[in-house]
Design a protein around this motif. Sequence first.
Motif, mmCIF file in Angstrom:
data_model
loop_
_atom_site.group_PDB
_atom_site.id
_atom_site.type_symbol
_atom_site.label_atom_id
_atom_site.label_comp_id
_atom_site.label_asym_id
_atom_site.label_seq_id
_atom_site.Cartn_x
_atom_site.Cartn_y
_atom_site.Cartn_z
ATOM 1 N N MET A 1 0.561 -1.389 0.418
ATOM 2 C CA MET A 1 0.193 0.099 0.041
ATOM 3 C C MET A 1 0.666 0.858 0.225
ATOM 4 O O MET A 1 1.519 1.313 1.119
ATOM 5 N N GLN A 2 0.536 2.160 -0.836
ATOM 6 C CA GLN A 2 1.745 3.539 -0.795
ATOM 7 C C GLN A 2 0.457 4.447 0.071
ATOM 8 O O GLN A 2 -0.559 4.712 -0.360
ATOM 9 N N MET A 3 1.952 5.244 0.206
ATOM 10 C CA MET A 3 1.560 6.637 1.442
ATOM 11 C C MET A 3 0.961 7.105 0.519
ATOM 12 O O MET A 3 1.432 7.758 -0.506
ATOM 13 N N ALA A 4 0.044 7.809 1.188
ATOM 14 C CA ALA A 4 -0.249 10.172 0.611
ATOM 15 C C ALA A 4 0.569 9.706 0.275
ATOM 16 O O ALA A 4 1.425 10.661 1.689
ATOM 17 N N LYS A 5 0.853 11.112 -0.087
ATOM 18 C CA LYS A 5 2.012 12.312 -0.731
ATOM 19 C C LYS A 5 1.502 13.576 0.105
ATOM 20 O O LYS A 5 0.446 13.918 0.291
ATOM 21 N N GLU A 6 2.831 13.801 0.718
ATOM 22 C CA GLU A 6 2.712 14.781 1.783
ATOM 23 C C GLU A 6 2.519 16.203 0.783
ATOM 24 O O GLU A 6 3.805 16.545 0.970
ATOM 25 N N LEU A 7 1.620 17.249 1.500
ATOM 26 C CA LEU A 7 2.071 18.457 0.818
ATOM 27 C C LEU A 7 1.525 19.255 2.775
ATOM 28 O O LEU A 7 1.174 18.989 2.904
ATOM 29 N N TYR A 8 2.910 20.560 1.652
ATOM 30 C CA TYR A 8 3.008 21.042 3.789
ATOM 31 C C TYR A 8 1.841 22.818 3.425
ATOM 32 O O TYR A 8 1.924 23.535 2.179
ATOM 33 N N LEU A 9 1.581 23.373 4.400
ATOM 34 C CA LEU A 9 1.060 24.410 3.982
ATOM 35 C C LEU A 9 1.570 25.136 5.880
ATOM 36 O O LEU A 9 1.244 25.195 7.220
ATOM 37 N N TYR A 10 2.915 25.449 5.419
ATOM 38 C CA TYR A 10 3.655 25.875 6.962
ATOM 39 C C TYR A 10 4.235 27.465 6.788
ATOM 40 O O TYR A 10 5.253 27.518 7.283
ATOM 41 N N SER A 11 2.832 28.382 6.509
ATOM 42 C CA SER A 11 3.382 29.345 6.248
ATOM 43 C C SER A 11 2.189 30.074 6.401
ATOM 44 O O SER A 11 1.114 30.028 6.385
ATOM 45 N N PRO A 12 2.693 31.771 6.429
ATOM 46 C CA PRO A 12 0.850 32.338 6.258
ATOM 47 C C PRO A 12 0.322 31.833 5.030
ATOM 48 O O PRO A 12 1.444 31.700 4.035
ATOM 49 N N ILE A 13 -0.830 31.861 4.330
ATOM 50 C CA ILE A 13 -1.912 32.061 3.506
ATOM 51 C C ILE A 13 -1.425 33.351 2.674
ATOM 52 O O ILE A 13 -2.876 33.772 3.108
ATOM 53 N N TYR A 14 -0.509 33.045 2.002
ATOM 54 C CA TYR A 14 -0.505 34.372 1.156
ATOM 55 C C TYR A 14 -1.334 33.927 -0.805
ATOM 56 O O TYR A 14 -1.100 32.539 -0.779
ATOM 57 N N ASP A 15 -1.223 34.604 -1.192
ATOM 58 C CA ASP A 15 -1.732 34.039 -2.888
ATOM 59 C C ASP A 15 -0.827 33.570 -3.629
ATOM 60 O O ASP A 15 -0.916 32.739 -3.532
ATOM 61 N N PHE A 16 0.833 33.663 -3.205
ATOM 62 C CA PHE A 16 1.495 32.881 -3.841
ATOM 63 C C PHE A 16 2.198 31.338 -3.515
ATOM 64 O O PHE A 16 2.386 30.294 -3.539
ATOM 65 N N VAL A 17 1.236 30.976 -1.915
ATOM 66 C CA VAL A 17 1.405 30.517 -1.065
ATOM 67 C C VAL A 17 0.246 29.172 -1.874
ATOM 68 O O VAL A 17 0.879 27.849 -2.112
ATOM 69 N N ALA A 18 -0.713 30.152 -1.502
ATOM 70 C CA ALA A 18 -2.046 29.300 -2.615
ATOM 71 C C ALA A 18 -2.076 28.596 -3.877
ATOM 72 O O ALA A 18 -2.095 27.315 -3.813
ATOM 73 N N GLU A 19 -1.196 29.078 -4.513
ATOM 74 C CA GLU A 19 -0.779 29.275 -6.275
ATOM 75 C C GLU A 19 0.213 28.030 -6.351
ATOM 76 O O GLU A 19 -0.284 26.864 -6.670
ATOM 77 N N SER A 20 1.325 28.166 -5.015
ATOM 78 C CA SER A 20 2.146 26.479 -5.272
ATOM 79 C C SER A 20 1.502 25.356 -4.175
ATOM 80 O O SER A 20 1.104 24.426 -4.919
ATOM 81 N N LEU A 21 0.748 25.272 -2.888
ATOM 82 C CA LEU A 21 -0.429 24.731 -2.660
ATOM 83 C C LEU A 21 -1.309 23.825 -4.176
ATOM 84 O O LEU A 21 -1.443 22.677 -4.250
ATOM 85 N N ILE A 22 -1.657 24.571 -4.311
ATOM 86 C CA ILE A 22 -2.976 24.595 -5.294
ATOM 87 C C ILE A 22 -2.384 23.317 -6.910
ATOM 88 O O ILE A 22 -2.637 22.259 -7.063
ATOM 89 N N ALA A 23 -1.095 24.057 -7.177
ATOM 90 C CA ALA A 23 -0.478 23.157 -7.710
ATOM 91 C C ALA A 23 0.174 22.085 -7.579
ATOM 92 O O ALA A 23 -0.034 20.983 -8.871
ATOM 93 N N GLN A 24 0.305 22.153 -6.135
ATOM 94 C CA GLN A 24 0.820 20.157 -5.923
ATOM 95 C C GLN A 24 0.286 19.667 -5.316
ATOM 96 O O GLN A 24 0.033 18.528 -6.205
ATOM 97 N N MET A 25 -1.326 20.213 -5.534
ATOM 98 C CA MET A 25 -2.791 19.270 -5.718
ATOM 99 C C MET A 25 -2.475 18.867 -6.951
ATOM 100 O O MET A 25 -3.078 17.923 -7.158
ATOM 101 N N GLU A 26 -2.939 19.938 -7.891
ATOM 102 C CA GLU A 26 -3.001 19.859 -9.784
ATOM 103 C C GLU A 26 -2.266 18.563 -9.915
ATOM 104 O O GLU A 26 -2.740 17.260 -10.952
ATOM 105 N N ASP A 27 -0.830 18.652 -9.312
ATOM 106 C CA ASP A 27 0.445 17.561 -10.061
ATOM 107 C C ASP A 27 0.454 16.566 -8.912
ATOM 108 O O ASP A 27 1.105 15.207 -9.893
ATOM 109 N N ASN A 28 -1.379 15.795 -8.409
ATOM 110 C CA ASN A 28 -1.370 14.448 -7.111
ATOM 111 C C ASN A 28 -1.996 14.482 -7.715
ATOM 112 O O ASN A 28 -3.116 13.940 -6.701
#
Length: 174
Positions: A1-28
């Motif tokens: 069984m493969q473990m889920a990919k982990e993504l991190y929200l370890y900062s304040p939520i700014y536009d560039f942070v959201a954009e990066s996390l959304i792109a990582q979710m899209e990549d996965n």
Amino acid sequence: MQMAKELYLYSPIYDFVAESLIAQMEDNSDSDITIRINSPGGSVLSGYGIIAKMRERKDVKTSIKVDGAAMSMACYALAYATGEVECLDVSKFMLHPADMYVSDEATQSFLDGMNKDLRAVLEAKIDSDKLKKFTGYSIADMFENKDCPDLFFNAKQAKALGLVTKINKLNTDE
């Protein structure tokens, strides 16, 4: 069984942070993911972008783990979560209404609309009486009382409120 990919929200939520996390979710987009949160919160609009992408992921699992703190918009993300939400026994949480500089009626109306939406998600997710028991303030108090302070609570309280489904012990030797 493969473990889920982990993504991190370890900062304040700014536009560039959201954009990066959304792109990582899209990549996965075809994989289960776990979003690990340790955030003081930030922009409601940027947070809504993250939440929208989380909720689009219907055919795969999106879990959340709060590693330290989920405050402000990061805490609201838990209320919008559709999957498992875990936290550490030492995790801290904070809620308050959205706020911004208001210079005119249109801006105040915009802010009031955001707070109406945030209030609705809390009322659907958590027990206002329990929030009042833990913090001294209800959901109505939080959104209607301009003098209401930030509402802080701990992991056990977050679970009792319904924001968290499981608490993990940081020190398992106890």
